[in-house]
Design a protein around this motif. Structure first.
Motif, PDB file in Angstrom:
ATOM      1  N   GLN A  39       0.842  -1.191   0.000  1.00 33.30           N
ATOM      2  CA  GLN A  39       0.000   0.000   0.000  1.00 33.30           C
ATOM      3  C   GLN A  39       0.873   1.234   0.000  1.00 33.30           C
ATOM      4  O   GLN A  39       1.700   1.422   0.889  1.00 33.30           O
ATOM      5  N   ALA A  40       0.672   2.056  -1.010  1.00 34.27           N
ATOM      6  CA  ALA A  40       1.351   3.338  -1.108  1.00 34.27           C
ATOM      7  C   ALA A  40       0.394   4.424  -0.625  1.00 34.27           C
ATOM      8  O   ALA A  40      -0.834   4.248  -0.686  1.00 34.27           O
ATOM      9  N   PRO A  41       0.912   5.572  -0.168  1.00 31.29           N
ATOM     10  CA  PRO A  41       0.034   6.651   0.316  1.00 31.29           C
ATOM     11  C   PRO A  41      -0.984   7.070  -0.731  1.00 31.29           C
ATOM     12  O   PRO A  41      -0.639   7.295  -1.895  1.00 31.29           O
ATOM     13  N   GLY A  42      -2.256   7.096  -0.331  1.00 29.15           N
ATOM     14  CA  GLY A  42      -3.306   7.514  -1.243  1.00 29.15           C
ATOM     15  C   GLY A  42      -3.830   6.428  -2.150  1.00 29.15           C
ATOM     16  O   GLY A  42      -4.735   6.679  -2.950  1.00 29.15           O
ATOM     17  N   TRP A  43      -3.298   5.228  -2.007  1.00 30.54           N
ATOM     18  CA  TRP A  43      -3.709   4.118  -2.862  1.00 30.54           C
ATOM     19  C   TRP A  43      -4.320   3.007  -2.010  1.00 30.54           C
ATOM     20  O   TRP A  43      -4.032   2.886  -0.830  1.00 30.54           O
ATOM     21  N   GLU A  44      -5.135   2.189  -2.645  1.00 26.40           N
ATOM     22  CA  GLU A  44      -5.707   1.031  -1.963  1.00 26.40           C
ATOM     23  C   GLU A  44      -4.647  -0.057  -1.810  1.00 26.40           C
ATOM     24  O   GLU A  44      -3.651  -0.077  -2.543  1.00 26.40           O
ATOM     25  N   ARG A  45      -4.904  -0.955  -0.870  1.00 28.16           N
ATOM     26  CA  ARG A  45      -3.986  -2.078  -0.676  1.00 28.16           C
ATOM     27  C   ARG A  45      -4.053  -2.986  -1.906  1.00 28.16           C
ATOM     28  O   ARG A  45      -5.136  -3.392  -2.337  1.00 28.16           O
ATOM     29  N   GLU A  46      -2.885  -3.312  -2.431  1.00 27.70           N
ATOM     30  CA  GLU A  46      -2.761  -4.029  -3.703  1.00 27.70           C
ATOM     31  C   GLU A  46      -2.176  -5.417  -3.488  1.00 27.70           C
ATOM     32  O   GLU A  46      -1.176  -5.567  -2.774  1.00 27.70           O
ATOM     33  N   PHE A  47      -2.770  -6.401  -4.149  1.00 36.31           N
ATOM     34  CA  PHE A  47      -2.236  -7.760  -4.101  1.00 36.31           C
ATOM     35  C   PHE A  47      -0.921  -7.808  -4.873  1.00 36.31           C
ATOM     36  O   PHE A  47      -0.838  -7.366  -6.012  1.00 36.31           O
ATOM     37  N   VAL A  48       0.092  -8.399  -4.248  1.00 34.45           N
ATOM     38  CA  VAL A  48       1.399  -8.542  -4.885  1.00 34.45           C
ATOM     39  C   VAL A  48       1.647  -9.996  -5.288  1.00 34.45           C
ATOM     40  O   VAL A  48       1.973 -10.294  -6.433  1.00 34.45           O
ATOM     41  N   ALA A  49       1.479 -10.906  -4.316  1.00 35.62           N
ATOM     42  CA  ALA A  49       1.758 -12.316  -4.590  1.00 35.62           C
ATOM     43  C   ALA A  49       1.069 -13.179  -3.542  1.00 35.62           C
ATOM     44  O   ALA A  49       0.820 -12.739  -2.424  1.00 35.62           O
ATOM     45  N   GLY A  50       0.771 -14.415  -3.933  1.00 39.53           N
ATOM     46  CA  GLY A  50       0.166 -15.362  -3.006  1.00 39.53           C
ATOM     47  C   GLY A  50       0.710 -16.746  -3.271  1.00 39.53           C
ATOM     48  O   GLY A  50       1.108 -17.066  -4.399  1.00 39.53           O
ATOM     49  N   ILE A  51       0.730 -17.570  -2.229  1.00 41.16           N
ATOM     50  CA  ILE A  51       1.265 -18.918  -2.367  1.00 41.16           C
ATOM     51  C   ILE A  51       0.359 -19.895  -1.635  1.00 41.16           C
ATOM     52  O   ILE A  51      -0.093 -19.641  -0.523  1.00 41.16           O
ATOM     53  N   ALA A  52       0.102 -21.005  -2.309  1.00 37.57           N
ATOM     54  CA  ALA A  52      -0.794 -22.010  -1.759  1.00 37.57           C
ATOM     55  C   ALA A  52      -0.124 -22.785  -0.624  1.00 37.57           C
ATOM     56  O   ALA A  52       1.084 -22.676  -0.397  1.00 37.57           O
ATOM     57  N   ARG A  53      -0.930 -23.576   0.063  1.00 38.84           N
ATOM     58  CA  ARG A  53      -0.423 -24.362   1.183  1.00 38.84           C
ATOM     59  C   ARG A  53       0.712 -25.275   0.783  1.00 38.84           C
ATOM     60  O   ARG A  53       1.669 -25.475   1.546  1.00 38.84           O
ATOM     61  N   ASN A  54       0.610 -25.846  -0.429  1.00 37.11           N
ATOM     62  CA  ASN A  54       1.617 -26.816  -0.858  1.00 37.11           C
ATOM     63  C   ASN A  54       2.897 -26.165  -1.348  1.00 37.11           C
ATOM     64  O   ASN A  54       3.867 -26.833  -1.661  1.00 37.11           O
TER      65      ASN A  54
END
Length: 124
Positions: A39-54
Motif C-alpha cells: 500500500q502506497a500513500p493515497g492508494w488502496e492495498r494491492e495484491f502482490v503475490a500469493g502462495i498455496a499451502r503446498n
C-alpha cells in the motif's frame, strides 16, 4: 491467533533487489495460504503475490510478474518475497497476510491475519 512479523524492507536504488521475510507464529503454518500486499500513500492495498499451502501454486499481480518471487519454508514458518529489478513505483509498505483457506485469494478482505508492514523505498 496467528502473528505475522515482516522484515527486510529498506531503501534501494532503481533496479536493485530486496528480500522480504514474514515469520509466522501462533498457528499451524502449513494450514494457511499466505499473501503479500502493498500500500502506497493515497492508494488502496494491492495484491502482490500469493502462495498455496503446498508451496507449488503461486500467483502474482500483473505489475510484479517476472520480477518478484514468493516462496515459503514450512519448516521455518516463514514466507519470503524476493523482489528484483525494483522500480520507484514499487515504493510502498509491504504487508504479509495469512488466510485459513485452500484457494489463494487476491482480495485483502479474504485474509484473516496481517503483519504490521515493512517499508520499501526505491529511489531513482
Amino acid at each position: 491467533q496467528v502473528q505475522l512479523v515482516e522484515s527486510g524492507g529498506g531503501l534501494v536504488q532503481d533496479g536493485g533487489s530486496l528480500r522480504l521475510s514474514c515469520s509466522a507464529s501462533g498457528g499451524v503454518f502449513s494450514w494457511y495460504v499466505y499473501g503479500w500486499f502493498r500500500q502506497a500513500p493515497g492508494w488502496e492495498r494491492e495484491f502482490v503475490a500469493g502462495i498455496a499451502r503446498n508451496g507449488v501454486e503461486e500467483y502474482y499481480g500483473d505489475s510484479v510478474k517476472g520480477r518478484f518471487t514468493i516462496s515459503r519454508d514450512n519448516a521455518k514458518n516463514t514466507v519470503y518475497l524476493e523482489m528484483n529489478r525494483l522500480k520507484p513505483e514499487d515504493t510502498a509498505v509491504y504487508y504479509c497476510a495469512a488466510d485459513h483457506d485452500v484457494a489463494v485469494h487476491t482480495s485483502a478482505r479474504d485474509y484473516d491475519y496481517w503483519g504490521q508492514g515493512t517499508q520499501v523505498t526505491v529511489s531513482l
